[in-house]
Design an enzyme around this catalytic site. Structure first.
Site, PDB file in Angstrom:
ATOM      1  N   ASP A 221       0.894  -1.153   0.000  1.00  0.00           N
ATOM      2  CA  ASP A 221       0.000   0.000   0.000  1.00  0.00           C
ATOM      3  C   ASP A 221       0.936   1.208   0.000  1.00  0.00           C
ATOM      4  OD1 ASP A 221      -2.020   1.822   0.025  1.00  0.00           O
ATOM      5  OD2 ASP A 221      -3.127   0.932   1.683  1.00  0.00           O
TER       6      ASP A 221
HETATM    7  C1  BGC Z   1      -4.888   3.528   0.145  1.00  0.00           C
HETATM    8  C2  BGC Z   1      -4.995   2.630  -1.074  1.00  0.00           C
HETATM    9  C3  BGC Z   1      -4.749   3.451  -2.320  1.00  0.00           C
HETATM   10  C4  BGC Z   1      -3.396   4.113  -2.233  1.00  0.00           C
HETATM   11  C5  BGC Z   1      -3.052   4.961  -3.442  1.00  0.00           C
HETATM   12  C6  BGC Z   1      -3.598   4.337   0.158  1.00  0.00           C
HETATM   13  O1  BGC Z   1      -3.640   5.309   1.149  1.00  0.00           O
HETATM   14  O2  BGC Z   1      -4.974   2.764   1.329  1.00  0.00           O
HETATM   15  O3  BGC Z   1      -6.243   2.015  -1.105  1.00  0.00           O
HETATM   16  O4  BGC Z   1      -4.872   2.651  -3.459  1.00  0.00           O
HETATM   17  O5  BGC Z   1      -3.361   4.951  -1.085  1.00  0.00           O
HETATM   18  O6  BGC Z   1      -3.818   6.120  -3.461  1.00  0.00           O
END
Ligand code: BGC
Length: 664
Positions: A221
């Site tokens: 993530d």
């Molecule tokens: C989120 C993800 C997301 C990523 C990119 C993270 O903070 O948990 O779900 O895809 O950011 O924006």
């Protein structure tokens, strides 16, 4: 490209991403992948401000994932995936960072609007169809967040402490089923799982690859990696976004011999494979649906997903009725009222949304009054009494209430299941003077117990995307027949939900003390009444179930039954099949969803539904044997219209692993 053509330094760079949204391309030596959020509308970032906030390009908005799940219709999920793929092709996005399949363990989780269900089968099946739609139309999927990211509270550190059986039976299952669609990537979660950070969760990554057949690349993530070396050794292929500090440390560890070249190659090879797979997937593909068609798809899905929770006959609205439409959600001044915030937010700039307008178009005499404001939800600059004044002069009051991005968002959980007080008061005041239809715009369960029994009808409208106002008006007027079903239980109060109790949470740790008793599994086992059960949803038609027949063989049980429409109106029903172990050798929830099907039945007609339950539908995860086990004994197969509305029952017997039917 052959990995042998890359130097060690290049491989180290390759597994760390290029920037925020791209993979490394070595100045054109390799094709570059572009990734973007989000699950219900493309969020291609136009600019990032110094404080980290981002502005995205406007994009086609689809219904929230929760509303999609409420359709209980795999075809809807596939259609939405396909439409989103067209959006990706248009903006040159190779991988959409979706779908998220985390289980709704507590209705307070700030990201529930982005997730499918409290039930792993429903979540997995819908996600699988969504991924198929996306990937067969040229865009890669990224299944997320692996795993146990079920709260936003301190999400970067909190450990989800879960026993192995619960992991296997509940939290892994949506990933397991969705992996059947062969997603090109999986994203780890921020949180820790039993003390280990999601980015270093080797045990889980091995299960994904060896048991669930996942053959893509595992992403972090965004900024979830603390120790790139540890995550590499765990099998995390791609860190995103690029982080200079992590990269330097990784290079140092490699130079000093803490990383074997074979370990580095394993990750780098999977990133190379991801790049070629995505480029192949995209080759020759062009958007197949015009923007207008995609908007129409969004509207169709919204109409299929909205759930009629209660109706005393006020709906459908009588032709030409005088309607008092109230509530700022009916004509939002800010489209943020119709969505959650974070990675799943869609820029809906310039879009109009008017429930009064769509009702007027259908021949109703409409007055509109915002009655309370979204911005001043806690202030006293509200005109809630106006809702009642107008209601008193109408045949029916249609009150539009809800939540929105101020309440449902990434990085924070909701504090209450109830609506803001001003909205509850407006509902009660209106219900005291006129038949009141409450329309709820939200992305998760709402505690309606303060007012549900006072109103004539409740329609859960979720967060609809494009054309949501038309979809709603078509249901209120009876032009369309409601056919959504709840993909999560609506408890009577937060106190009834075991996972929402504070005693399992300490600073740093959330203990999943309820084990597999998540959502309806808990309510039905412990006889805790809910306001609206999992799977519940009304229609303007009515359905009866009959003639359940079953056949058993060595692989399981095949079922068939008839769903008959006992009204004159055509409609859709969602037939649900639950299994109950009668005298289990280990603790089992009182019922678990094992199959479902949405069917169209014309007025007065009957449709035959055939479903099969394999061995796994009867199995539990044996902690003693470290595997799935089908215990001998009696099981009930429960066929019904919700987890609390069982219409047909058939008992089967398993002896020496062999299935047989109980004589009737
Ligand atoms: C989120 C993800 C997301 C990523 C990119 C993270 O903070 O948990 O779900 O895809 O950011 O924006």
């Amino acid at each position: 490209m052959d990995i042998k053509k890359l130097t060690a330094k290049e491989k180290l760079r390759l597994i760390c991403g290029k920037d925020f949204w791209h993979t490394e391309d070595f100045g054109g030596k390799l094709p570059k992948l572009t990734v973007a959020d989000g699950p219900v509308g493309l969020r291609v970032v136009k600019q990032r401000a110094a404080d980290g906030s981002e502005t995205a390009y406007p994009a086609t908005p689809y219904p929230s994932v929760q509303l999609l799940a409420n359709t209980w219709d795999r075809a809807c999920a596939r259609k939405m995936g396909a439409a989103l793929a067209d959006d990706c092709l248009e903006r040159d996005v190779d991988i959409l960072l979706a779908p998220g399949v985390n289980i709704k363990r507590t209705p307070l989780c700030g990201r529930n609007f982005e997730y499918f269900s409290e039930d792993p089968l429903l979540a997995g099946e819908m996600a699988k169809a969504y991924i198929l739609g996306l990937q067969e139309n040229g865009a890669g999927a990224c299944l997320k967040h692996f795993c146990c990211n079920n709260l936003e509270y301190d999400r970067l550190h909190q450990s989800s402490d879960v026993d192995e059986r619960t992991l296997r039976e509940i939290y892994y299952v949506p990933f397991e089923i969705a992996c059947e669609a062969k997603p090109v990537s999986v994203m780890c979660s921020y949180n820790r799982i039993n003390g280990t950070y999601g980015a270093e969760y080797k045990k889980g990554f091995v299960v994904l690859r060896k048991e669930f057949g996942f053959d893509g690349a595992i992403f972090s993530d965004w900024s979830a990696v603390r120790d790139r070396t540890a995550s590499l050794k765990a099998g995390l292929d791609l860190e995103m976004p690029f982080c200079e500090e992590n990269y330097q440390k990784l290079c140092k560890d490699f130079e000093e011999g803490r990383i074997a070249e074979a370990e580095l190659d394993a990750c780098a090879e999977r990133v190379l494979e991801l790049i070629s797979r995505c480029k192949e997937m995209r080759e020759g593909k062009k958007p197949r649906r015009s923007e207008a068609e995609r908007r129409r798809i969004a509207q169709e899905i919204a109409a299929e997903g909205m759930v009629l929770l209660k109706n005393d006959g006020t709906l459908p609205l009588a032709a030409g009725a005088r309607l008092a439409v109230a509530g700022c959600y009916a004509q939002p001044s800010d489209m943020g009222m119709l969505r959650g915030a974070g990675a799943a937010a869609v820029n809906r700039e310039g879009e109009a949304f008017s429930v009064p307008g769509c009702l007027e178009k259908r021949g109703y005499a409409v007055t509109f009054e915002p009655a309370f404001s979204y911005d001043g939800i806690d202030s006293f600059h509200q005109d809630a009494h106006r809702a009642a004044e107008l209601a008193a002069e109408s045949n029916v009051s249609v009150l539009c209430v809800g939540l929105g991005e101020k309440f449902e968002r990434e990085s924070a959980d909701r504090e209450t299941l109830r609506l803001p007080l001003v909205q509850e008061r407006a509902i009660l005041a209106s219900a005291a003077v006129a038949p009141t239809v409450v329309v709820v715009f939200a992305g998760a369960a709402v505690d309606m117990s303060a007012w549900a029994d006072k109103v004539s009808a409740i329609l859960f409208a979720g967060y609809p995307g494009a054309g949501g106002d038309e979809a709603l008006a078509s249901l209120l007027s009876g032009e369309n027949n409601p056919c959504g079903r709840l993909s999560e239980s609506f408890p009577r109060s937060l106190a009834d939900c075991p996972a929402a109790r504070e005693d399992g949470i300490s600073a740093g740790v959330t203990r999943y003390a309820e084990g597999p008793d998540v959502g309806y599994r808990y309510y039905s086992t412990h006889h805790v009444p809910v306001l609206f059960a999992f799977g519940h949803g009304l229609s303007y038609a009515s359905f009866a179930y009959r003639d359940l027949t079953a056949e058993a063989d060595e692989n399981g049980v095949s079922l068939s039954f008839e769903v008959c429409n006992t009204s004159e109106r055509a409609g859709k029903e969602v037939a649900q099949v639950y299994v109950r172990a009668c005298a289990p050798v280990v603790y089992r929830p009182a019922r678990e969803l094992k199959a479902f099907e949405k069917i169209f039945v014309k007025g007065g007609g009957c449709e035959k539904v055939s479903l099969s339950l394999g061995r796994r539908a009867f199995a539990h995860w044996s902690a003693a044997e470290d595997g799935w086990r089908v215990s001998d004994g009696a099981y009930e197969i429960l066929v019904g219209a919700s987890s609390e509305d069982i219409r047909l029952v058939r008992k089967v017997w398993i002896k020496g692993g062999r299935f047989s039917l109980f004589p009737l």
